[in-house]
Design a protein around this motif. Sequence first.
Motif, PDB file in Angstrom:
ATOM      1  N   THR A 111      39.184  39.536  42.411  1.00  0.00           N
ATOM      2  CA  THR A 111      38.646  40.332  43.987  1.00  0.00           C
ATOM      3  C   THR A 111      37.774  41.444  43.558  1.00  0.00           C
ATOM      4  O   THR A 111      36.182  41.653  43.690  1.00  0.00           O
ATOM      5  N   ARG A 112      38.101  42.738  42.342  1.00  0.00           N
ATOM      6  CA  ARG A 112      37.474  43.785  41.772  1.00  0.00           C
ATOM      7  C   ARG A 112      36.016  42.583  40.614  1.00  0.00           C
ATOM      8  O   ARG A 112      35.292  43.262  40.986  1.00  0.00           O
ATOM      9  N   LEU A 169      40.714  33.869  46.825  1.00  0.00           N
ATOM     10  CA  LEU A 169      41.251  34.870  46.646  1.00  0.00           C
ATOM     11  C   LEU A 169      42.039  35.267  47.000  1.00  0.00           C
ATOM     12  O   LEU A 169      42.816  36.666  47.476  1.00  0.00           O
ATOM     13  N   ILE A 170      42.438  34.476  48.256  1.00  0.00           N
ATOM     14  CA  ILE A 170      43.888  34.458  49.315  1.00  0.00           C
ATOM     15  C   ILE A 170      45.263  33.985  48.522  1.00  0.00           C
ATOM     16  O   ILE A 170      46.040  33.985  49.266  1.00  0.00           O
ATOM     17  N   ARG A 195      33.519  40.959  42.468  1.00  0.00           N
ATOM     18  CA  ARG A 195      33.010  42.773  43.176  1.00  0.00           C
ATOM     19  C   ARG A 195      31.707  42.937  42.440  1.00  0.00           C
ATOM     20  O   ARG A 195      31.172  43.307  42.233  1.00  0.00           O
ATOM     21  N   ASN A 237      45.356  35.836  42.488  1.00  0.00           N
ATOM     22  CA  ASN A 237      45.310  36.891  42.878  1.00  0.00           C
ATOM     23  C   ASN A 237      46.182  38.221  43.754  1.00  0.00           C
ATOM     24  O   ASN A 237      45.518  39.423  43.562  1.00  0.00           O
ATOM     25  N   ALA A 238      47.258  37.955  43.315  1.00  0.00           N
ATOM     26  CA  ALA A 238      47.840  39.138  43.725  1.00  0.00           C
ATOM     27  C   ALA A 238      47.663  40.741  43.028  1.00  0.00           C
ATOM     28  O   ALA A 238      47.726  41.413  44.021  1.00  0.00           O
ATOM     29  N   THR A 239      47.206  40.366  42.151  1.00  0.00           N
ATOM     30  CA  THR A 239      46.782  42.187  42.236  1.00  0.00           C
ATOM     31  C   THR A 239      45.856  42.554  42.379  1.00  0.00           C
ATOM     32  O   THR A 239      44.855  43.166  42.560  1.00  0.00           O
ATOM     33  N   GLY A 240      44.447  41.546  42.985  1.00  0.00           N
ATOM     34  CA  GLY A 240      43.298  41.642  43.093  1.00  0.00           C
ATOM     35  C   GLY A 240      42.375  42.129  41.967  1.00  0.00           C
ATOM     36  O   GLY A 240      41.279  41.844  42.725  1.00  0.00           O
ATOM     37  N   HIS A 241      42.588  41.519  40.936  1.00  0.00           N
ATOM     38  CA  HIS A 241      41.960  41.031  40.014  1.00  0.00           C
ATOM     39  C   HIS A 241      40.670  40.742  40.601  1.00  0.00           C
ATOM     40  O   HIS A 241      39.883  41.216  39.753  1.00  0.00           O
ATOM     41  N   SER A 261      36.544  39.695  51.661  1.00  0.00           N
ATOM     42  CA  SER A 261      36.501  40.125  50.453  1.00  0.00           C
ATOM     43  C   SER A 261      35.692  40.871  49.692  1.00  0.00           C
ATOM     44  O   SER A 261      35.543  42.194  48.375  1.00  0.00           O
ATOM     45  N   LEU A 262      34.454  40.363  49.276  1.00  0.00           N
ATOM     46  CA  LEU A 262      33.487  40.841  48.610  1.00  0.00           C
ATOM     47  C   LEU A 262      32.176  42.033  49.251  1.00  0.00           C
ATOM     48  O   LEU A 262      31.924  42.320  48.988  1.00  0.00           O
TER      49      LEU A 262
END
Length: 462
Positions: free
Chosen positions: A159-160, A148-149, A163, A153-157, A222-223
């Motif tokens: 993590t999204r 996740l870091i 969740r 996962n630069a776009t955050g997809h 993160s989540l």
Amino acid sequence: MYHLLSRITRTALSEAAFTRRVRLLPLPVLLIALSYLFPAIPAASASTLSGTVSTQSASTLSGTVSTQSASTTSGNTSTRNDTAYPGSGTSNFRSDPDTLWFLIRVDDIYFRSESYQGMLMPHNFTDFQSAVEQFGARVTWGVIPHRLIEPLNATGHMTRDLRESAARGHEVSVHGYTHICPLNCGESPWGHEMFCPTLNHHFTFEEQSALIGKSMKLLRDSLDIVPTSFIAPGHHLDDTTNEVLVDFDMFAVSNFRHGTDGSYPEKVIPGLVDVPVHGEFTWALTPANYDTELALAIADVKERGEADGYYNLMLHDPFTRPGYYDGLVIDWMTDLLDTLTTYYGDRIRFITLSEAAEMFRETEVAAEDYLADLPDGLVLDQNYPNPFNPVTTIGYALPEPGRVTITVYSALGQEVARLVDGYADAGRHEVHFDASHLSSGVYIYRLQAGNTSADRKLLLVK
């Protein structure tokens, strides 16, 4: 005749599953499918099946997994007879002998590579998730927190998606931290973070605690999730790992079973339950062995799943991605669930691994309480009320099940009533005695169980 049988089998196993993949079943696979739908037809031996078996043979897999949300499921303790395969015993999952609890575990979320054997496979588990949700199933994701870091996962997809998945009732389980051996043992793809079998190195409690602590903090930050389960990276851990997990309030763990102790959950240390994997059939799955692995999975669920009362199926990212052979494993999973839900109907129920561990913990505590309440020997209570007219109650307790009689005698030793005569379970019981047909006086009642007996007197006053 073969084409007719094939068409019948397609419909019986799952009409919808074969609508997407119109083809004839190989004859050995057809015979196995028929044998489970019609037990009078002998099954073809798995050794006669054609096709390439998956790289990780299902017969060698037996591990465990875990998750965090356990508040929505409960179970009752019951028993079953031992079955023919090793490891069978009393099943705590059988609140109903016809119910099959089904778990789906997917490891290595997110696998770093976006390609495999020339196939482009962008990180995506939502298609697989949607496929199992149509059957009411939920997934336990073995998440590698460090992903996740990382730049992927630069776009955050990631993590999204995680969740949203947790909000839909799926589970996030800790799968190590980086999935890389800290000793750089040369086996880094296998991620021996808790115990390195290559160098036979046990990491200290402090080292493992620091690693788990970083994983927990990262997932929480993160989540907004506090996991309650752990899947061993590289499928290796040790006794120290178990102690660390309990220290972090985890109660479910993933570990492989070796030898003949089977796939039934067990308490590894107080507060921690191991929920093993029954099998994996989709590692490096190809169109050539699709049908073979599907038939083997159905047979394994029927045999070992029904014996244990639950089945834990393991898969791996990246094979579950839509880019892997155009969603081959997604199709395979859909076919499997379509077959199982058609066969079992509402008798199949889907749970996460933490829920499975919680069910086992609750029923184990109930069983321990029950055993603690059993007497050391035969117990015969004084009837109540006493004196009585004309009805009284007699309580008794048995240390073990067996044939029991309770007989009432007159002061002269003549039998005047037989209150109990038959089999009784261990534990406490009571029986009512109506003496309306007897005269006032002193009577004796006797409890007989095996070679042991106990007597007491009662007084009837009219």
